[in-house]
Design an enzyme around this catalytic site. Sequence first.
Site, PDB file in Angstrom:
ATOM      1  N   SER A 102       0.841  -1.190   0.000  1.00 57.10           N
ATOM      2  CA  SER A 102       0.000   0.000   0.000  1.00 57.10           C
ATOM      3  C   SER A 102       0.880   1.244   0.000  1.00 57.10           C
ATOM      4  CB  SER A 102      -0.957  -0.058   1.193  1.00 57.10           C
ATOM      5  OG  SER A 102      -1.966   0.910   1.108  1.00 57.10           O
ATOM      6  N   HIS A 110      -7.805  -4.865  -1.546  1.00 56.84           N
ATOM      7  CA  HIS A 110      -6.630  -4.225  -0.958  1.00 56.84           C
ATOM      8  C   HIS A 110      -6.176  -4.964   0.295  1.00 56.84           C
ATOM      9  CE1 HIS A 110      -3.956  -0.769  -0.950  1.00 56.84           C
ATOM     10  NE2 HIS A 110      -4.203  -0.569   0.332  1.00 56.84           N
ATOM     11  N   ASP A 131     -12.353  -0.478   0.010  1.00 58.40           N
ATOM     12  CA  ASP A 131     -11.661  -1.406  -0.864  1.00 58.40           C
ATOM     13  C   ASP A 131     -11.609  -0.874  -2.291  1.00 58.40           C
ATOM     14  OD1 ASP A 131     -10.299  -3.888  -0.821  1.00 58.40           O
ATOM     15  OD2 ASP A 131     -11.973  -4.859  -1.839  1.00 58.40           O
TER      16      ASP A 131
END
Length: 337
Positions: A185, A315, A281
């Site tokens: 991320s 994610h 998400d």
Amino acid sequence: MSPNPPSRRSLLKSVGGLSLGLAVTSGGVFAATSSAHADPVARNLPAPNHAGLRLVAHNEDDPRMWYYRFETDEIGWNPAVNVLVPHGYRDNGRTYPVLYLFHGGGPGQDFISWDRAGIRQLSEDKQIIIVMPDGGPCGWYSNPVTTNVGPRNWETFHINQVLPWIDANFRTHAEFDGRAVAGFSMGGFGALKYAAKYYGHFASVSSYSGPASMRRDLGLVTHWANFTSGAFELGGGTVYGVPWNEARVSADNAVENVERYRGKRVFMVAGDSPDPFDLFDRMNEEQVLAGQREFRALLDGAGIPHESHEAGGGHFIRPDLVRADLDGMIGRLRTAG
């Protein structure tokens, strides 16, 4: 710690939006930090205070996961680093390649995040040192344009302080072919950024659901970096400034620095099917996927090899691909010996 993908509820959702989540599995938190030694030379470190870092606490009781906390003029509090060493490191005298592994963003994300996500098990038989430093809850692996809470120069801390401190105190291959960088991320963004900006530092770069394009969709990623850093890191300051410091954005934007990935191993993962009913998400992975596709097309056009995966779901960390990636980066780097 289970190596299986986390449930939707296990994702950090304190704040909706890009690159704030880090998938967390149960158990396995590094538990020795509260009993850290006050004596910085208990292990006879060659350079406990080095490159502007002043060691204030540490613990090496665990066979593999060792902990260090520092004072530094670059950060307004005392950041920490976990170092995961291979089995036998303490006694075998071997020298190893190093992976710098960065956590994602959001409240509560820190140097322990990858331990929570199962990195000990994923690297159980891997001949590589893994360094996991604090990067701030929303520091974006950057020196901010403005801050109202004291220094938060995460880029300087990582590149000019942590990296030379590790090389001074561990048996590392301290060279381009001895280092990899990766992250999830926000940490995947940091990995792509550092690999390009500091061209001679890292021979392998991996981004797990990290954004690769900062200007697409009217600069959504850059706007989000400014918003989240202001809200959760800088007390109203911003990473890129308002209006943006355009030179900084361009320097940090993978798609504007394609040639700086030539000669490196490049590995990327993005989810191709985020939950359509989960705004968190969708906002994360839809932007990640679009940006990585843009970046991959540019790498292809430049004739720069890369390994890319579009995996089911949204994610979160995908342990099977992290494990495979560890093998790939070890195959690219100078071997332990």
